[in-house]
Motif scaffolding. Structure first.
Motif, short mmCIF file in Angstrom:
data_model
loop_
_atom_site.label_atom_id
_atom_site.label_comp_id
_atom_site.label_asym_id
_atom_site.label_seq_id
_atom_site.Cartn_x
_atom_site.Cartn_y
_atom_site.Cartn_z
N ALA A 1 0.81 -1.22 0.00
CA ALA A 1 0.00 0.00 0.00
C ALA A 1 0.84 1.27 0.00
N ASP A 2 2.15 1.14 0.28
CA ASP A 2 3.00 2.33 0.27
C ASP A 2 2.95 3.04 -1.07
N ARG A 3 2.73 2.30 -2.15
CA ARG A 3 2.62 2.94 -3.47
C ARG A 3 1.46 3.93 -3.50
N PHE A 4 0.30 3.51 -2.98
CA PHE A 4 -0.85 4.43 -2.91
C PHE A 4 -0.53 5.61 -2.00
N TRP A 5 0.01 5.34 -0.82
CA TRP A 5 0.25 6.41 0.15
C TRP A 5 1.25 7.43 -0.37
N ARG A 6 2.23 7.01 -1.15
CA ARG A 6 3.18 7.95 -1.74
C ARG A 6 2.45 8.92 -2.69
N THR A 7 1.46 8.41 -3.44
CA THR A 7 0.71 9.29 -4.34
C THR A 7 -0.12 10.31 -3.55
N GLN A 8 -0.36 10.04 -2.28
CA GLN A 8 -1.13 10.96 -1.44
C GLN A 8 -0.21 11.91 -0.67
N GLY A 9 1.09 11.83 -0.91
CA GLY A 9 2.05 12.74 -0.29
C GLY A 9 2.77 12.19 0.93
N PHE A 10 2.49 10.95 1.32
CA PHE A 10 3.16 10.35 2.47
C PHE A 10 4.57 9.91 2.07
N ALA A 11 5.47 9.95 3.05
CA ALA A 11 6.84 9.51 2.84
C ALA A 11 7.21 8.49 3.92
N GLU A 12 8.12 7.60 3.57
CA GLU A 12 8.57 6.58 4.52
C GLU A 12 9.35 7.23 5.66
N VAL A 13 9.10 6.76 6.86
CA VAL A 13 9.86 7.17 8.03
C VAL A 13 10.96 6.13 8.21
N PRO A 14 12.22 6.53 8.23
CA PRO A 14 13.30 5.55 8.39
C PRO A 14 13.14 4.75 9.68
N GLY A 15 13.51 3.47 9.60
CA GLY A 15 13.45 2.61 10.77
C GLY A 15 13.12 1.19 10.39
N ASP A 16 13.08 0.35 11.39
CA ASP A 16 12.76 -1.05 11.17
C ASP A 16 11.32 -1.20 10.73
N PRO A 17 11.02 -2.20 9.89
CA PRO A 17 9.63 -2.45 9.50
C PRO A 17 8.79 -2.78 10.74
#
Length: 166
Positions: free
Chosen positions: A133-149
């Motif tokens: 789902a990260d693909r969808f969230w990136r299109t909404q302007g969200f970015a990954e927060v560094p860290g462990d999954p």
């Protein structure tokens, strides 16, 4: 969205449908119905279902205030209370059955989350993306927060900074 499907406040009688949607959409990342019931009891303003009039839910949205930068709630566990004075908003879950996808329901849900987060004075919306789902969230302007999954491989914490004054 086409047709009469619309987001509406979640009710207690929606919880079995919410759990079934979670099971169908999230697979290994589904949660017990008690988790959804707790979120509804603690913060009904953040709980919605997507449904056509007099029909079962075909999607759901759950979110609530949470401290920005804090560890996000663990999967499948109760939180006990929504923290007072939280400066962030946790998008616990957005799930849509396949029939509800591609009709603007997800974007409408994100707009609801952002409006509620701003109303709460949040400075960021946080979520945990699963199952790609990260693909969808990136299109909404969200970015990954560094860290462990947070839930293991293939999961990630994501965040969107918001301007609470808008």
């Amino acid at each position: 969205m086409s047709g009469s499907a619309a987001w509406r406040p979640m009710r207690a009688d929606d919880l079995s449908a919410v759990a079934a949607i979670s099971d169908a959409v999230h697979g290994a990342f589904t949660e017990p119905a008690a988790v959804y019931a707790e979120r509804l009891a603690l913060y009904p303003l953040g709980c919605h279902v997507l449904a056509q009039e007099n029909e079962a839910a075909i999607g759901y949205l759950i979110g609530h205030p949470w401290p920005a930068g804090a560890v996000l709630p663990a999967i499948g566990k109760p939180i006990g209370a929504v923290p007072e004075g939280a400066d962030g908003y946790y998008l616990h879950d957005l799930a849509l059955m396949p029939a509800a996808r591609g009709r603007g329901a997800a974007q409408a849900a994100v707009a609801r989350v952002l409006a509620q987060a701003r109303a709460e004075g949040a400075r960021a919306v946080m979520l945990i993306a699963v199952n790609g789902a990260d693909r969808f969230w990136r299109t909404q302007g969200f970015a990954e927060v560094p860290g462990d999954p947070p839930y293991g491989d293939g999961t990630m914490t994501m965040q969107l900074a918001i301007d609470a004054s808008r």
